[in-house]
Enzyme design. Structure first.
Site, short mmCIF file in Angstrom:
data_model
loop_
_atom_site.label_atom_id
_atom_site.label_comp_id
_atom_site.label_asym_id
_atom_site.label_seq_id
_atom_site.Cartn_x
_atom_site.Cartn_y
_atom_site.Cartn_z
CG ASN A 268 4.15 117.57 70.03
OD1 ASN A 268 4.01 116.88 68.74
ND2 ASN A 268 3.60 117.21 70.89
CG HIS B 163 -3.72 113.14 70.29
ND1 HIS B 163 -3.25 114.39 70.81
CD2 HIS B 163 -5.07 113.57 69.96
CE1 HIS B 163 -4.29 115.34 70.81
NE2 HIS B 163 -5.31 114.72 69.95
CG HIS B 164 1.34 116.07 66.54
ND1 HIS B 164 2.19 116.15 66.64
CD2 HIS B 164 0.62 116.85 65.39
CE1 HIS B 164 3.15 116.24 65.79
NE2 HIS B 164 2.68 116.78 64.80
CB SER B 165 -0.66 115.30 73.04
OG SER B 165 -1.38 114.56 72.45
#
Length: 509
Positions: free
Chosen positions: A354, A167-169
């Site tokens: 991010n 997951h990009h988080s």
């Protein structure tokens, strides 16, 4: 996602497809939890809620699952984000935070049940079909949001395949790839980390001020002029970025959604093709440009070839599309720093998360008689973008809007940025030698992404002697995605031939 340990498996059809939601719980973190203070999930990470990173690894041997699982448990699973879940406490205003949890690696290692007839008939297609099924399979939010999928059968490229979904988080592509490489070792010497290409050291985020030249008035004026150009370019780029969020939209082409609300992750296809790094460097040297210039030029040539064949437009037409180029704004960090972070279980020395800035990079669609024109145009465009602080301003603008107006306003801006442009493009630097993961030699690395509201995403990843070009496409918008991939190969071949003729003519002179 349903369990699949070392002794179990599941079929794709048996999995639920409910949407992802944060876990709401009134419980406190355990007393021995090193993140008991409840490190909050950053607003930027929360913006990435629908986005996932998928990395396909071609392996040079059959999968030894016990050995691979033990390696994951000893390294990756010890990293704080990989052993934490997002918990939303009502007492905390409903804001999610990271909380440590116990990781059972078997819950994160998946061996799917595939149709043996389909695998025997076309193993490459079986891998592609399985990758296409991943966006429809939700991840279990009661566990850390990462998975390893193992497809233990030979294809035309590798003996077996491992697919990593994250997951990009948990972090952006740059830091996640770096974390994976920190868990790898050199295939030639498993006692050391992979060798990486030399990169210019970066102490600041992106832009290093130009040193003032010693000399007279002309040298001072040249130095001052460079800052005036930088200020002007930055003002223009930031204005165009704001206009894109407000109203400025790319023209409709076969690469773009007519209605940005029509985006769907369930129709994703992931394909890749390697380009010889030696050929890319040959073009770079012949044209006195960068590897990135060559890749941007080849992408522009491929999109042009596909567009004019698909649309039937006049060959004299010229169209400008824009790509979102995602740029990591961190200072350069060594692989050893990531290794130390894994060993200590603390991320104090790594600027994680991010931290992305955005550049609106034009891609020009045109039919040129000279294939090198695509690279020349790409170099001119990229050089212009290098003389701008667009990436710094867009990063800070995004953070400021999130702080001032909240997550909904940030999500609106994020969505408009993607909806009003055509594609996303990224270029990652990988090891300059072959590596191995836990005793498994890696033949290729193909990263990709899904969840962004764009029909086409292009990722380039250098590894060993090749550069892998990966496409993530909505097959309803681009049903002949294999043809688009072939256009990349053919366009690159024409550019290489043009560079060969250029080199020959220069030698003759």
């Amino acid at each position: 996602m349903g369990d699949s340990g070392t002794n179990g498996s599941h079929s794709v059809a048996a999995l639920p497809t409910s949407p992802l939601l944060p876990i709401r719980t009134p419980r406190k973190a355990p007393a021995d939890d090193p993140t008991a203070d409840g490190e909050p999930v950053t607003p930027t990470a929360r913006l990435m809620e629908p986005i996932y990173i998928v990395v396909t690894l071609g392996l040079g041997c059959p999968v030894n699952l016990p050995v691979f699982s033990a390696g994951i448990a000893a390294q990756l699973a010890r990293y704080p984000r990989f052993c934490s879940i997002q918990v939303t406490d009502e007492a905390n205003g409903g804001n999610p935070r990271w909380v440590r949890t116990v990781v059972n690696v078997d819950d994160h290692t998946i061996i799917p049940t595939l149709d043996p007839v389909a695998v025997a008939a076309d193993p490459d297609r079986a891998v592609e079909d399985y990758l296409a099924s991943l966006p429809a399979l939700p991840m279990d939010r009661s566990r850390p949001l990462w998975e390893f999928h193992f497809l233990d059968f030979p294809t035309s490229e590798a003996t077996s395949t491992a697919v990593i979904r994250v997951h990009h988080s948990l972090g952006d592509g740059t830091t996640l790839i770096a974390l994976l490489l920190a868990s790898a070792r050199s295939a030639a010497d498993p006692t050391r980390l992979p060798a990486m290409p030399e990169q210019p050291a970066r102490t600041g985020a992106i832009y290093a001020p130009r040193p003032r030249s010693k000399g007279g008035v002309l040298a001072f004026l040249a130095w001052a002029w460079s800052y005036l150009v930088l200020a002007w370019n930055t003002m223009v780029d930031v204005t165009l970025f704001a206009a894109t969020i407000a109203f400025l939209r790319d023209p409709h082409t076969p690469f773009k959604y007519v209605d940005h609300g029509a985006a769907s992750s369930s129709r994703r296809r992931f394909v890749h093709q390697s380009l010889p790094l030696e050929d890319v460097k040959f073009i770079k040297n012949a044209m006195n440009c960068t590897v990135n210039d060559v890749l941007v030029g080849a992408t522009s040539a491929a999109l042009s070839r596909y567009f004019f064949r698909k649309s039937g437009a006049n060959n004299t037409s010229k169209i400008c599309l824009r790509s979102i180029l995602l740029v990591d704004t961190r200072p350069t960090t060594s692989l050893q720093t990531y290794v130390d972070m894994i060993d200590s279980g603390k991320s104090n020395d790594v600027d994680w998360g991010n931290q992305l800035g955005y550049i609106l990079l034009p891609f020009h669609l045109a039919m040129h008689d000279d294939p090198l024109a695509y690279v020349r145009k790409a170099k001119k465009t990229v050089d212009r973008k290098k003389s701008s602080l667009e990436v710094i301003f867009t990063c800070k603008m995004g953070e400021s809007f999130l702080k001032m107006f909240g997550l909904k306003a940030g999500a609106f801006i994020f969505g408009r940025m993607f909806a009003n442009t055509t594609l996303a493009f990224s270029n990652l630097v990988g090891p300059s030698e072959q590596i191995e993961f836990y005793g498994h030699p890696v033949v290729f690395i193909a990263p990709s992404v899904y969840g962004a509201p764009q029909a086409l995403l292009v990722q380039c990843q250098s590894y060993n002697s090749n550069i892998m070009v990966s496409l993530s496409v909505d097959e309803e918008i681009i049903p002949d995605y294999i043809q688009l991939m072939d256009d990349f190969v053919e366009s690159f071949g024409h550019i290489k031939d043009g560079a060969s003729r250029l080199s020959t003519s220069v030698k003759q002179e």
